[in-house]
Design a protein around this motif. Sequence first.
Motif, PDB file in Angstrom:
ATOM      1  N   SER A 214       2.040   8.806  -3.034  1.00 22.01           N
ATOM      2  CA  SER A 214       2.460   8.068  -2.056  1.00 22.01           C
ATOM      3  C   SER A 214       3.768   7.306  -2.297  1.00 22.01           C
TER       4      SER A 214
ATOM      5  N   LYS B 173       6.470   3.910  -1.876  1.00 19.24           N
ATOM      6  CA  LYS B 173       6.600   2.466  -1.245  1.00 19.24           C
ATOM      7  C   LYS B 173       7.728   1.821  -1.835  1.00 19.24           C
TER       8      LYS B 173
ATOM      9  N   ASN C 222       0.975  -1.271   0.045  1.00 14.31           N
ATOM     10  CA  ASN C 222       0.056  -0.156  -0.001  1.00 14.31           C
ATOM     11  C   ASN C 222       0.951   1.279   0.050  1.00 14.31           C
TER      12      ASN C 222
ATOM     13  N   THR D  95      -5.324  -0.239 -10.754  1.00 17.43           N
ATOM     14  CA  THR D  95      -4.660  -0.237  -9.517  1.00 17.43           C
ATOM     15  C   THR D  95      -3.404   0.564  -9.685  1.00 17.43           C
ATOM     16  N   ASP D  96      -2.883   0.855  -8.444  1.00 14.72           N
ATOM     17  CA  ASP D  96      -1.371   1.310  -8.213  1.00 14.72           C
ATOM     18  C   ASP D  96      -0.450   0.164  -8.976  1.00 14.72           C
TER      19      ASP D  96
END
Length: 196
Positions: free
Chosen positions: A63, A65, A18, A149-150
């Motif tokens: 974001s 990750k 995430n 989606t990411d």
Amino acid sequence: MVSKQANLEALLYAAGDNGLEEQNLIELLKMDEKELTVIINKLQKNLSTDPDAGIQLIHIAHSYKLTTSPQTAKIIEKYFQKDLTKNLSQSALEILSIVAYRQPITRVEIDDIRGVNSSGALQTLIWRGLIKPDGKKDAPGHPKLYVTTDYFLQYFGYQSLADLPLIEDFEDNADNEEVDLFESKGKMDKQIQEGK
């Protein structure tokens, strides 16, 4: 005392697939945006310049990750033992394109655009992690809405949906040979078909 970079790495590792939004990182690490940017750039540089690094730090849709680096793809495929050698069908590629440009969209709306049932190929794309259900449409039957989606962004090397090629670019080439929607970022549908 633990360094801020170590804390950043630990947080991103714990967040897993995430990732964490910039604002959450600022709050958790108790620093301002400028200081966070410095630490992130340092970590990205360390990982990208180390030929033995098996992970990378990526930025997608506000974001950050940690992900495996591209050169470790084969061993990761073995680990998950998914049947990634199976090609995506032409219909799955069409559906992926439709969802990318029309999201959020229902299966019935996809069927209307294509003129055929899309349920099987839609499930393949969900299984591959390229699209996902995201809420329900306020309409009779409350059908599921699908979005990319990411992982879709990550796979094709986009930071956000705004990076997708413009539809007009393809309309200009309507009389020319077939155009690959995702070629502009160096990752082609062919790679999915080959399981790369």
